[in-house]
Design a protein around this motif. Sequence first.
Motif, PDB file in Angstrom:
ATOM      1  N   GLY A   1       0.790  -1.093  -0.339  1.00 29.56           N
ATOM      2  CA  GLY A   1       0.348   0.087  -0.080  1.00 29.56           C
ATOM      3  C   GLY A   1       0.717   0.830   0.000  1.00 29.56           C
ATOM      4  O   GLY A   1       2.321   1.369   0.069  1.00 29.56           O
ATOM      5  N   ALA A   2      -0.653   2.280   0.124  1.00 31.69           N
ATOM      6  CA  ALA A   2       1.273   3.725  -0.327  1.00 31.69           C
ATOM      7  C   ALA A   2       1.954   3.695   1.357  1.00 31.69           C
ATOM      8  O   ALA A   2       2.671   4.404   0.994  1.00 31.69           O
ATOM      9  N   ASP A   3       1.383   3.222   2.096  1.00 26.62           N
ATOM     10  CA  ASP A   3       2.102   3.701   3.371  1.00 26.62           C
ATOM     11  C   ASP A   3       3.428   2.679   3.149  1.00 26.62           C
ATOM     12  O   ASP A   3       4.339   2.594   4.461  1.00 26.62           O
ATOM     13  N   GLY A   4       3.592   1.888   2.577  1.00 24.42           N
ATOM     14  CA  GLY A   4       4.529   1.544   2.562  1.00 24.42           C
ATOM     15  C   GLY A   4       4.378  -0.751   3.237  1.00 24.42           C
ATOM     16  O   GLY A   4       4.772  -1.392   3.597  1.00 24.42           O
ATOM     17  N   THR A   5       3.117  -0.515   3.808  1.00 20.21           N
ATOM     18  CA  THR A   5       2.806  -2.213   4.310  1.00 20.21           C
ATOM     19  C   THR A   5       2.542  -2.743   3.370  1.00 20.21           C
ATOM     20  O   THR A   5       1.987  -2.663   2.470  1.00 20.21           O
ATOM     21  N   ALA A   6       2.296  -4.326   3.616  1.00 18.31           N
ATOM     22  CA  ALA A   6       1.527  -5.009   2.713  1.00 18.31           C
ATOM     23  C   ALA A   6       0.595  -6.231   3.460  1.00 18.31           C
ATOM     24  O   ALA A   6       0.805  -6.266   4.278  1.00 18.31           O
ATOM     25  N   ASN A   7      -0.114  -5.777   2.417  1.00 21.03           N
ATOM     26  CA  ASN A   7      -1.005  -7.040   2.029  1.00 21.03           C
ATOM     27  C   ASN A   7      -0.608  -8.042   2.288  1.00 21.03           C
ATOM     28  O   ASN A   7      -0.184  -8.750   0.903  1.00 21.03           O
ATOM     29  N   ILE A   8      -0.686  -9.532   3.378  1.00 24.19           N
ATOM     30  CA  ILE A   8      -0.211 -10.183   2.624  1.00 24.19           C
ATOM     31  C   ILE A   8      -1.080 -12.128   2.307  1.00 24.19           C
ATOM     32  O   ILE A   8      -1.832 -11.769   3.464  1.00 24.19           O
ATOM     33  N   GLY A   9      -1.101 -13.071   1.613  1.00 26.77           N
ATOM     34  CA  GLY A   9      -2.411 -13.902   1.343  1.00 26.77           C
ATOM     35  C   GLY A   9      -1.283 -15.019   0.405  1.00 26.77           C
ATOM     36  O   GLY A   9      -0.584 -14.644  -0.209  1.00 26.77           O
ATOM     37  N   ALA A  10      -2.311 -16.117   0.794  1.00 29.91           N
ATOM     38  CA  ALA A  10      -1.453 -17.287  -0.172  1.00 29.91           C
ATOM     39  C   ALA A  10      -3.040 -18.423   0.238  1.00 29.91           C
ATOM     40  O   ALA A  10      -3.459 -18.524   0.892  1.00 29.91           O
ATOM     41  N   THR A  11      -3.115 -19.063  -1.064  1.00 28.29           N
ATOM     42  CA  THR A  11      -3.536 -20.027  -1.330  1.00 28.29           C
ATOM     43  C   THR A  11      -3.094 -21.820  -1.355  1.00 28.29           C
ATOM     44  O   THR A  11      -2.214 -21.631  -2.369  1.00 28.29           O
TER      45      THR A  11
ATOM     46  N   ARG B   1      -4.477 -15.733   5.480  1.00 30.03           N
ATOM     47  CA  ARG B   1      -4.341 -14.594   4.840  1.00 30.03           C
ATOM     48  C   ARG B   1      -3.931 -13.882   6.685  1.00 30.03           C
ATOM     49  O   ARG B   1      -4.616 -14.034   7.226  1.00 30.03           O
ATOM     50  N   ALA B   2      -3.223 -13.102   6.027  1.00 27.67           N
ATOM     51  CA  ALA B   2      -3.015 -11.861   7.191  1.00 27.67           C
ATOM     52  C   ALA B   2      -3.907 -11.150   7.546  1.00 27.67           C
ATOM     53  O   ALA B   2      -4.719 -10.626   7.371  1.00 27.67           O
ATOM     54  N   THR B   3      -4.184 -10.838   9.117  1.00 27.42           N
ATOM     55  CA  THR B   3      -4.664 -10.467   9.725  1.00 27.42           C
ATOM     56  C   THR B   3      -5.098  -8.847   9.972  1.00 27.42           C
ATOM     57  O   THR B   3      -6.248  -8.176  10.499  1.00 27.42           O
TER      58      THR B   3
ATOM     59  N   PRO C   1      -2.395  -5.370   7.937  1.00 26.09           N
ATOM     60  CA  PRO C   1      -0.933  -4.975   6.850  1.00 26.09           C
ATOM     61  C   PRO C   1       0.478  -5.505   7.736  1.00 26.09           C
ATOM     62  O   PRO C   1       0.287  -4.706   8.696  1.00 26.09           O
ATOM     63  N   VAL C   2       1.739  -5.722   7.607  1.00 34.92           N
ATOM     64  CA  VAL C   2       2.905  -5.773   8.034  1.00 34.92           C
ATOM     65  C   VAL C   2       3.452  -4.975   7.067  1.00 34.92           C
ATOM     66  O   VAL C   2       3.477  -4.531   6.290  1.00 34.92           O
ATOM     67  N   ALA C   3       4.246  -4.565   8.285  1.00 34.54           N
ATOM     68  CA  ALA C   3       5.672  -3.620   7.358  1.00 34.54           C
ATOM     69  C   ALA C   3       7.013  -4.553   7.419  1.00 34.54           C
ATOM     70  O   ALA C   3       7.543  -5.418   8.620  1.00 34.54           O
ATOM     71  N   VAL C   4       7.556  -4.794   6.478  1.00 34.83           N
ATOM     72  CA  VAL C   4       8.523  -5.743   6.405  1.00 34.83           C
ATOM     73  C   VAL C   4       9.927  -5.355   6.463  1.00 34.83           C
ATOM     74  O   VAL C   4       9.993  -3.721   6.792  1.00 34.83           O
ATOM     75  N   ALA C   5      10.451  -5.768   7.498  1.00 37.65           N
ATOM     76  CA  ALA C   5      11.855  -5.209   8.333  1.00 37.65           C
ATOM     77  C   ALA C   5      13.038  -7.115   7.575  1.00 37.65           C
ATOM     78  O   ALA C   5      12.560  -7.946   6.929  1.00 37.65           O
ATOM     79  N   GLU C   6      14.227  -6.892   8.239  1.00 33.42           N
ATOM     80  CA  GLU C   6      14.562  -7.781   7.720  1.00 33.42           C
ATOM     81  C   GLU C   6      14.402  -9.063   8.701  1.00 33.42           C
ATOM     82  O   GLU C   6      14.099  -9.791   8.067  1.00 33.42           O
ATOM     83  N   THR C   7      13.182  -9.147   9.781  1.00 32.84           N
ATOM     84  CA  THR C   7      12.798  -9.941  10.516  1.00 32.84           C
ATOM     85  C   THR C   7      11.839  -9.301  11.182  1.00 32.84           C
ATOM     86  O   THR C   7      11.600  -8.788  11.229  1.00 32.84           O
ATOM     87  N   PHE C   8      10.474 -10.484  10.539  1.00 33.83           N
ATOM     88  CA  PHE C   8       8.800  -9.852  11.370  1.00 33.83           C
ATOM     89  C   PHE C   8       8.175 -11.426  11.188  1.00 33.83           C
ATOM     90  O   PHE C   8       8.413 -12.573  10.781  1.00 33.83           O
ATOM     91  N   THR C   9       7.245 -10.994  12.197  1.00 36.70           N
ATOM     92  CA  THR C   9       6.330 -12.380  12.478  1.00 36.70           C
ATOM     93  C   THR C   9       4.666 -11.097  11.957  1.00 36.70           C
ATOM     94  O   THR C   9       4.952 -10.996  11.555  1.00 36.70           O
ATOM     95  N   VAL C  10       4.268 -12.458  11.026  1.00 38.02           N
ATOM     96  CA  VAL C  10       2.909 -11.732  10.462  1.00 38.02           C
ATOM     97  C   VAL C  10       1.925 -13.165  10.756  1.00 38.02           C
ATOM     98  O   VAL C  10       1.806 -13.603  11.257  1.00 38.02           O
ATOM     99  N   GLN C  11       0.858 -12.344  11.626  1.00 38.32           N
ATOM    100  CA  GLN C  11      -0.258 -12.846  11.928  1.00 38.32           C
ATOM    101  C   GLN C  11      -1.170 -13.329  11.346  1.00 38.32           C
ATOM    102  O   GLN C  11      -1.554 -11.982  10.715  1.00 38.32           O
ATOM    103  N   GLY C  12      -1.639 -14.626  11.271  1.00 40.10           N
ATOM    104  CA  GLY C  12      -2.939 -14.380  10.856  1.00 40.10           C
ATOM    105  C   GLY C  12      -3.287 -15.437  10.400  1.00 40.10           C
ATOM    106  O   GLY C  12      -3.691 -16.174  11.795  1.00 40.10           O
ATOM    107  N   GLU C  13      -4.491 -15.715   9.945  1.00 38.55           N
ATOM    108  CA  GLU C  13      -5.545 -16.501  10.248  1.00 38.55           C
ATOM    109  C   GLU C  13      -5.316 -18.324   8.616  1.00 38.55           C
ATOM    110  O   GLU C  13      -5.685 -17.375   7.618  1.00 38.55           O
ATOM    111  N   ALA C  14      -5.278 -19.213   9.168  1.00 38.11           N
ATOM    112  CA  ALA C  14      -5.382 -20.121   8.377  1.00 38.11           C
ATOM    113  C   ALA C  14      -6.763 -20.728   8.055  1.00 38.11           C
ATOM    114  O   ALA C  14      -7.300 -21.732   9.600  1.00 38.11           O
TER     115      ALA C  14
END
Length: 182
Positions: free
Chosen positions: A53-63, A97-99, A101-114
């Motif tokens: 997004g414009a704020d630099g955070t990412a919406n993350i999902g996977a199938t 799907r991440a619950t 948007p996440v800020a990407v860094a060298e290491t980070f945690t993504v909280q989500g739902e499977a």
Amino acid sequence: MTTSENTATATSLKTGSWTLDPYHSSVGFTVRHLGIAKVRGGFSKFDTEFVVGADGTANIGATIYLDSFDTGNADRDAHVRNADFLDVENRPTLTFRATEPVAVAETFTVQGEATLGAITKPVTLEVEWGGVREHPATGDRHAGFSASGTIKRTDFGVGGPLPGMLSDAVKIELEIQLVEPK
């Protein structure tokens, strides 16, 4: 090469939808069998969503398409795809799907739902950002990351208890490479 050439932060990622490079990505898993050895496998068909997004955070999902389950043993793979385990006929995909948007860094945690079938559970992924680099053959910019987390298969109705035979914990490992939006 400077650090800024090899790594990226959320503020340096191009806004838009980054596409999966399936030839340089993988989704794997590890589960203990009989408590003495690990069985490894993966899924050959999967899609990702990574939208900055414009704020630099990412919406993350996977199938993940469960009919692509592969451990290298055709008989075992067919058994795991059936109703006793994954039940791919009635539950063809596992989605994440991440619950937020996440800020990407060298290491980070993504909280989500499977979600598998009608069951949705929280999942945490630990992510190591690989950075952004121009592909020398195409000139496209690629980004990469490694992520891992553990789920309990019985939380999703996969295989029943099976004490002593198959561990409940399944480690998920992702190696994902994405292509920057044009």
